[in-house]
Design a protein around this motif. Structure first.
Motif, PDB file in Angstrom:
ATOM      1  N   THR A  55       0.826  -1.305   0.025  1.00  0.00           N
ATOM      2  CA  THR A  55      -0.009  -0.039  -0.037  1.00  0.00           C
ATOM      3  C   THR A  55       0.921   1.278   0.030  1.00  0.00           C
ATOM      4  OG1 THR A  55      -1.828  -1.068   1.325  1.00  0.00           O
ATOM      5  CG2 THR A  55      -1.768   1.262   1.225  1.00  0.00           C
ATOM      6  N   ALA A  56       1.813   1.235   0.949  1.00  0.00           N
ATOM      7  CA  ALA A  56       2.732   2.545   0.999  1.00  0.00           C
ATOM      8  C   ALA A  56       3.543   2.465  -0.486  1.00  0.00           C
ATOM      9  CB  ALA A  56       3.615   2.286   2.315  1.00  0.00           C
ATOM     10  N   LEU A  57       4.038   1.411  -0.924  1.00  0.00           N
ATOM     11  CA  LEU A  57       4.798   1.462  -2.096  1.00  0.00           C
ATOM     12  C   LEU A  57       3.846   2.017  -3.197  1.00  0.00           C
ATOM     13  CD1 LEU A  57       6.446  -1.951  -2.150  1.00  0.00           C
ATOM     14  CD2 LEU A  57       7.535   0.380  -2.005  1.00  0.00           C
ATOM     15  N   ALA A  58       2.596   1.719  -3.354  1.00  0.00           N
ATOM     16  CA  ALA A  58       1.627   2.065  -4.284  1.00  0.00           C
ATOM     17  C   ALA A  58       1.530   3.740  -4.274  1.00  0.00           C
ATOM     18  CB  ALA A  58       0.340   1.413  -4.579  1.00  0.00           C
ATOM     19  N   MET A  59       1.335   4.162  -3.064  1.00  0.00           N
ATOM     20  CA  MET A  59       1.025   5.666  -2.788  1.00  0.00           C
ATOM     21  C   MET A  59       2.123   6.416  -3.472  1.00  0.00           C
ATOM     22  SD  MET A  59      -0.343   5.698   1.296  1.00  0.00           S
ATOM     23  CE  MET A  59      -1.563   4.595   1.831  1.00  0.00           C
ATOM     24  N   HIS A  60       3.510   5.841  -3.374  1.00  0.00           N
ATOM     25  CA  HIS A  60       4.781   6.531  -3.735  1.00  0.00           C
ATOM     26  C   HIS A  60       5.172   6.339  -5.220  1.00  0.00           C
ATOM     27  CE1 HIS A  60       4.822   7.083   0.507  1.00  0.00           C
ATOM     28  NE2 HIS A  60       5.588   8.144   0.359  1.00  0.00           N
ATOM     29  N   GLY A  61       4.280   5.189  -5.774  1.00  0.00           N
ATOM     30  CA  GLY A  61       4.399   5.221  -7.302  1.00  0.00           C
ATOM     31  C   GLY A  61       5.311   3.997  -7.578  1.00  0.00           C
ATOM     32  N   PRO A  70      16.306   4.766   0.490  1.00  0.00           N
ATOM     33  CA  PRO A  70      15.584   5.889   1.236  1.00  0.00           C
ATOM     34  C   PRO A  70      15.805   6.834   0.119  1.00  0.00           C
ATOM     35  CG  PRO A  70      16.864   4.295   2.699  1.00  0.00           C
ATOM     36  CD  PRO A  70      17.237   3.984   1.313  1.00  0.00           C
ATOM     37  N   ALA A  71      16.820   7.167  -0.530  1.00  0.00           N
ATOM     38  CA  ALA A  71      17.143   8.233  -1.459  1.00  0.00           C
ATOM     39  C   ALA A  71      16.004   8.175  -2.496  1.00  0.00           C
ATOM     40  CB  ALA A  71      18.376   8.276  -1.976  1.00  0.00           C
ATOM     41  N   GLN A  72      15.730   6.961  -3.054  1.00  0.00           N
ATOM     42  CA  GLN A  72      14.534   6.878  -4.018  1.00  0.00           C
ATOM     43  C   GLN A  72      13.192   6.980  -3.329  1.00  0.00           C
ATOM     44  OE1 GLN A  72      15.658   2.756  -5.110  1.00  0.00           O
ATOM     45  NE2 GLN A  72      16.622   3.459  -6.963  1.00  0.00           N
ATOM     46  N   GLY A  73      13.074   6.718  -2.091  1.00  0.00           N
ATOM     47  CA  GLY A  73      12.011   7.015  -1.739  1.00  0.00           C
ATOM     48  C   GLY A  73      11.638   8.521  -1.307  1.00  0.00           C
ATOM     49  N   LEU A  74      12.592   9.181  -1.274  1.00  0.00           N
ATOM     50  CA  LEU A  74      12.562  10.607  -0.987  1.00  0.00           C
ATOM     51  C   LEU A  74      12.328  11.622  -2.348  1.00  0.00           C
ATOM     52  CD1 LEU A  74      15.255  11.380   1.764  1.00  0.00           C
ATOM     53  CD2 LEU A  74      12.790  11.664   2.128  1.00  0.00           C
ATOM     54  N   ALA A  75      12.909  10.624  -3.220  1.00  0.00           N
ATOM     55  CA  ALA A  75      13.077  11.635  -4.726  1.00  0.00           C
ATOM     56  C   ALA A  75      11.860  11.700  -5.135  1.00  0.00           C
ATOM     57  CB  ALA A  75      13.757  10.652  -5.464  1.00  0.00           C
ATOM     58  N   VAL A  76      10.661  10.988  -4.745  1.00  0.00           N
ATOM     59  CA  VAL A  76       9.380  11.264  -5.431  1.00  0.00           C
ATOM     60  C   VAL A  76       8.457  12.517  -4.776  1.00  0.00           C
ATOM     61  CG1 VAL A  76       9.059   8.844  -5.714  1.00  0.00           C
ATOM     62  CG2 VAL A  76       8.126   9.868  -3.639  1.00  0.00           C
ATOM     63  N   PHE A  77       9.104  12.965  -3.670  1.00  0.00           N
ATOM     64  CA  PHE A  77       8.748  14.421  -3.114  1.00  0.00           C
ATOM     65  C   PHE A  77       8.849  15.364  -4.171  1.00  0.00           C
ATOM     66  CE2 PHE A  77       8.567  11.705   0.433  1.00  0.00           C
ATOM     67  CZ  PHE A  77       7.289  11.947   1.097  1.00  0.00           C
ATOM     68  N   ARG A 104       3.816  16.995  -0.939  1.00  0.00           N
ATOM     69  CA  ARG A 104       3.353  16.445  -2.004  1.00  0.00           C
ATOM     70  C   ARG A 104       4.265  15.422  -2.897  1.00  0.00           C
ATOM     71  NH1 ARG A 104       2.823  22.267  -4.076  1.00  0.00           N
ATOM     72  NH2 ARG A 104       4.474  22.372  -2.561  1.00  0.00           N
ATOM     73  N   ILE A 105       3.806  14.679  -3.596  1.00  0.00           N
ATOM     74  CA  ILE A 105       4.495  13.496  -4.282  1.00  0.00           C
ATOM     75  C   ILE A 105       4.251  13.572  -5.617  1.00  0.00           C
ATOM     76  CG2 ILE A 105       5.012  12.033  -2.414  1.00  0.00           C
ATOM     77  CD1 ILE A 105       3.168   9.971  -3.762  1.00  0.00           C
ATOM     78  N   ARG A 106       5.256  13.354  -6.558  1.00  0.00           N
ATOM     79  CA  ARG A 106       4.610  13.340  -8.014  1.00  0.00           C
ATOM     80  C   ARG A 106       4.646  11.802  -8.537  1.00  0.00           C
ATOM     81  NH1 ARG A 106       4.660  16.989 -11.748  1.00  0.00           N
ATOM     82  NH2 ARG A 106       5.744  18.357 -10.574  1.00  0.00           N
ATOM     83  N   LYS A 107       3.636  11.251  -9.004  1.00  0.00           N
ATOM     84  CA  LYS A 107       3.485   9.800  -9.170  1.00  0.00           C
ATOM     85  C   LYS A 107       4.162   9.774 -10.923  1.00  0.00           C
ATOM     86  CE  LYS A 107       1.292   7.224  -7.185  1.00  0.00           C
ATOM     87  NZ  LYS A 107      -0.013   7.002  -7.167  1.00  0.00           N
ATOM     88  N   PRO A 108       4.371   8.711 -11.088  1.00  0.00           N
ATOM     89  CA  PRO A 108       5.047   8.305 -12.638  1.00  0.00           C
ATOM     90  C   PRO A 108       4.145   8.788 -13.751  1.00  0.00           C
ATOM     91  CG  PRO A 108       5.254   6.445 -11.109  1.00  0.00           C
ATOM     92  CD  PRO A 108       4.458   7.166 -10.353  1.00  0.00           C
ATOM     93  N   ASP A 109       2.866   9.083 -13.386  1.00  0.00           N
ATOM     94  CA  ASP A 109       2.111   9.496 -14.653  1.00  0.00           C
ATOM     95  C   ASP A 109       1.811  11.113 -14.197  1.00  0.00           C
ATOM     96  OD1 ASP A 109       0.650  10.014 -12.351  1.00  0.00           O
ATOM     97  OD2 ASP A 109      -1.250   8.916 -13.100  1.00  0.00           O
ATOM     98  N   GLY A 110       2.718  11.560 -13.427  1.00  0.00           N
ATOM     99  CA  GLY A 110       2.905  12.997 -13.483  1.00  0.00           C
ATOM    100  C   GLY A 110       1.721  13.796 -12.398  1.00  0.00           C
ATOM    101  N   ALA A 111       0.789  12.829 -11.891  1.00  0.00           N
ATOM    102  CA  ALA A 111      -0.135  13.031 -10.814  1.00  0.00           C
ATOM    103  C   ALA A 111       0.529  13.691  -9.770  1.00  0.00           C
ATOM    104  CB  ALA A 111      -1.257  12.140 -10.532  1.00  0.00           C
ATOM    105  N   ILE A 112       0.033  14.708  -8.895  1.00  0.00           N
ATOM    106  CA  ILE A 112       0.486  15.150  -7.723  1.00  0.00           C
ATOM    107  C   ILE A 112      -0.513  14.705  -6.648  1.00  0.00           C
ATOM    108  CG2 ILE A 112       1.043  17.272  -6.247  1.00  0.00           C
ATOM    109  CD1 ILE A 112       3.037  16.772  -8.475  1.00  0.00           C
ATOM    110  N   ARG A 113      -0.051  14.122  -5.690  1.00  0.00           N
ATOM    111  CA  ARG A 113      -0.776  13.660  -4.456  1.00  0.00           C
ATOM    112  C   ARG A 113      -0.324  14.016  -3.070  1.00  0.00           C
ATOM    113  NH1 ARG A 113      -5.522  11.680  -6.224  1.00  0.00           N
ATOM    114  NH2 ARG A 113      -5.565  10.387  -4.202  1.00  0.00           N
ATOM    115  N   TRP A 114      -1.106  14.146  -2.339  1.00  0.00           N
ATOM    116  CA  TRP A 114      -0.822  14.740  -0.933  1.00  0.00           C
ATOM    117  C   TRP A 114      -0.510  13.504   0.016  1.00  0.00           C
ATOM    118  CZ3 TRP A 114       0.842  19.102   1.261  1.00  0.00           C
ATOM    119  CH2 TRP A 114       0.555  20.243   0.652  1.00  0.00           C
ATOM    120  N   ILE A 115       0.587  13.311   0.823  1.00  0.00           N
ATOM    121  CA  ILE A 115       0.821  11.911   1.717  1.00  0.00           C
ATOM    122  C   ILE A 115       0.907  12.529   2.838  1.00  0.00           C
ATOM    123  CG2 ILE A 115       2.404  10.249   2.018  1.00  0.00           C
ATOM    124  CD1 ILE A 115       0.610   9.763  -0.593  1.00  0.00           C
ATOM    125  N   ALA A 116       0.515  12.036   3.793  1.00  0.00           N
ATOM    126  CA  ALA A 116       0.593  12.336   5.342  1.00  0.00           C
ATOM    127  C   ALA A 116       1.529  11.127   5.915  1.00  0.00           C
ATOM    128  CB  ALA A 116      -0.614  12.383   6.172  1.00  0.00           C
TER     129      ALA A 116
END
Length: 269
Positions: A55-61, A70-77, A104-116
């Motif tokens: 679930t967490a992986l999907a949220m971050h793309g 960890p660096a890749q996880g941060l890079a989506v913001f 905010r993160i940017r998904k691979p399709d360019g969509a911006i999502r808010w993550i808490a």
């Protein structure tokens, strides 16, 4: 020998019971996370590892089962939020204090999502971990932004009305009003509850200097339960001694029990 065998049997039963309880606990946690649309993650910065639920992986793309660093996880913001997230995570890792952030993160399709994300520190034999919980709060943030825009538009309309409108409490104090209303009530009180100097500005007829009784003002009548609609016409004496006719309409505002706790007023020239 029999005593040893009995002890071993008890230990085995206890182990089975403990494992069952652990399985049940994990199942309850999984159900709670699924119900809250939440995901989990843990990062070991020293070992440069990041483990997250699907679930967490999907949220971050990321694909289910993947293991980003960890660096890749941060890079989506998004760049505007990246430094804030990185700083909070590093501070928590170094100090042991928990943290919470919405970004905010940017998904691979360019969509911006808010993550808490909420995180805490866990120390173990293999080092220090940051562990946390994440939720997608995009819809809530959109609703909040929509509400702010609505409130801003409403405030613009409220302030630009050509009449004075407002609310006042049972003591006659103005608790909400636009500029047009405040210009007519310089002390922040409706005439019935204002000082005598201000009350004397209001007159019933041209040239009449007879004071109006406080109880006769529309505001006082509304606080007694009367609807003064379409209003009472009175004369107001401006600072330059110019007399202008003004219509004052008032109505009581009641709570769910029918008790009056405020009143609404509208003043037009």
């Amino acid at each position: 020998a029999a005593a040893v065998a009995d002890l071993l049997a008890q230990a085995k039963r206890q182990l089975v019971l403990t494992k069952d309880q652990l399985v049940q606990s994990e199942a309850r946690l999984r159900l709670a996370l699924e119900a809250g649309h939440a995901g989990t993650w843990e990062a070991n910065l020293a070992q440069d590892t990041l483990v997250a639920s699907d679930t967490a992986l999907a949220m971050h793309g990321f694909a289910p089962g993947s293991a980003p660093t960890p660096a890749q996880g941060l890079a989506v913001f998004v760049p505007e939020d990246l430094q804030k997230v990185r700083s909070l995570a590093l501070e928590a890792y170094n100090t042991g204090r928990p943290f919470a952030v919405e970004a905010r993160i940017r998904k691979p399709d360019g969509a911006i999502r808010w993550i808490a994300s909420r995180g805490a520190v866990r120390d173990g034999p293999d080092g220090r971990y940051l562990i946390g919980l994440v939720q997608d709060v995009t819809e809530r943030r959109k609703a909040e932004e929509s509400l702010r825009e609505h409130d801003s538009r409403l405030e613009t309309v409220f302030e630009n009305l050509p009449i004075g409108v407002g609310m006042f409490d049972v003591n006659g104090r103005v608790i909400l009003a636009n500029r047009q209303m405040l210009n007519r009530l310089p002390n922040g009180f409706v005439p019935s509850h204002d000082d005598e100097t201000q009350r004397r500005r209001w007159r019933m007829r041209p040239g009449d200097t007879t004071p109006i009784a406080p109880s006769a003002f529309p505001g006082a009548r509304a606080l007694r339960g009367e609807r003064v609609v379409p209003g009472r016409e009175l004369i107001y004496l401006d600072d330059d001694d110019r007399e202008t006719w003004r219509n004052i309409a008032c109505a009581p505002i009641r709570d769910v029990h029918g008790r009056i706790y405020a009143a609404f007023a509208a003043i037009t020239d």
